[in-house]
Design a protein around this motif. Structure first.
Motif, PDB file in Angstrom:
ATOM      1  N   SER A 109       0.732  -1.208   0.012  1.00 28.11           N
ATOM      2  CA  SER A 109      -0.083  -0.233   0.024  1.00 28.11           C
ATOM      3  C   SER A 109       0.968   1.258   0.048  1.00 28.11           C
ATOM      4  N   LEU A 110       2.176   1.322   0.514  1.00 29.61           N
ATOM      5  CA  LEU A 110       2.996   2.256   0.399  1.00 29.61           C
ATOM      6  C   LEU A 110       3.593   2.434  -0.773  1.00 29.61           C
ATOM      7  N   ASP A 111       3.336   3.532  -1.650  1.00 30.44           N
ATOM      8  CA  ASP A 111       3.957   4.005  -2.816  1.00 30.44           C
ATOM      9  C   ASP A 111       5.351   3.780  -2.885  1.00 30.44           C
ATOM     10  N   GLN A 112       6.339   4.150  -1.963  1.00 39.14           N
ATOM     11  CA  GLN A 112       7.559   3.934  -1.880  1.00 39.14           C
ATOM     12  C   GLN A 112       8.113   2.502  -1.886  1.00 39.14           C
ATOM     13  N   VAL A 113       7.232   1.595  -1.540  1.00 42.14           N
ATOM     14  CA  VAL A 113       7.654   0.313  -1.682  1.00 42.14           C
ATOM     15  C   VAL A 113       7.306  -0.360  -2.903  1.00 42.14           C
ATOM     16  N   ARG A 114       6.387   0.004  -3.635  1.00 43.10           N
ATOM     17  CA  ARG A 114       5.863  -0.384  -4.860  1.00 43.10           C
ATOM     18  C   ARG A 114       6.959   0.228  -5.904  1.00 43.10           C
TER      19      ARG A 114
END
Length: 233
Positions: free
Chosen positions: A69-74
């Motif tokens: 759900s974290l954009d930084q992770v994706r």
């Protein structure tokens, strides 16, 4: 008020697809991302370190323990998967469109399109990335590369110069500027760039190789000539 209702209706209509349509995504893109929790940021930093050390599989393992759900992770997962040649990278980049990392999403999609030889699609993605993040020198450099491959030399030169002026310690735009001059058989200009940009011999060799590769792709033979003196000093 009517505009808000209309936009909300469009979002609801596209909710099943998982993301807004492309035009709306560009309209909604940008903004700042939510800040990860302290332990999440620690895992992100650990993943970045491992990827930087040439351990992408280990970095990916650290990312997989974080919520997507974290954009930084994706974004990080998309970058690693793209480098590993995995097809899962593309949907992850697409999931960023319309969000706080929309420019990075467009950039990644452009890199994927360029890698598979679809320069027309790559150009569209990278132009959108440049509009969303006009001061990102990596985007401008990659946009210049695609323009050069398509034969749009003046547009390519503009992008390389922009990238170089935005961050003059990044050698890639400098190498590409020299490659563009060689591609045009403008050796005087290439030698001048080598002097002014203080390119190393291996960087000039890289520029030569890039020009040769593009020539082999249909832009005619590169005239044989010795390495400029300035490149070996």
């Amino acid at each position: 008020m009517k505009a808000i209702v209309l936009m909300t209706g469009l979002l609801l209509l596209t909710g099943c697809a998982g993301q807004p349509p492309e035009g709306l995504a560009r309209l909604l893109g940008g903004g700042s991302c939510g800040k990860p929790a302290a332990d999440q940021q620690l895992s992100l930093d650990m993943a970045d370190q491992m990827i930087g050390e040439g351990r992408p599989h280990a970095g990916l393992a650290h990312l997989e323990q974080l919520p997507e759900s974290l954009d930084q992770v994706r974004l990080r997962k998309a970058k690693v998967l793209r480098l590993l040649g995995r097809s899962e990278a593309e949907p992850l980049y697409r999931s960023l469109l319309g969000g706080c990392l929309a420019a990075e999403g467009e950039h990644g999609l452009g890199q994927i399109a360029a890698a598979r030889g679809d320069d027309t699609q790559a150009l569209r993605n990278l132009q959108r990335a440049a509009r969303l993040a006009p001061t990102d020198e990596k985007v401008r450099n990659d946009l210049g590369l695609v323009q050069m491959k398509l034969g749009n030399d003046e547009q390519a030169r503009f992008e390389f110069l922009t990238a170089l002026e935005l961050k003059d310690d990044n050698p890639l735009p400098a190498v590409n500027l020299v490659a563009l001059s060689l591609l045009q058989d403008n050796w005087n200009q290439a030698e001048d760039l080598v002097k002014r940009l203080r390119l190393k011999p291996e960087q000039f060799a890289e520029a030569q190789a890039r020009a040769q590769q593009l020539r082999a792709g249909g832009r005619g033979p590169l005239a044989a000539r010795s390495t400029p003196t300035a490149a070996i000093n």
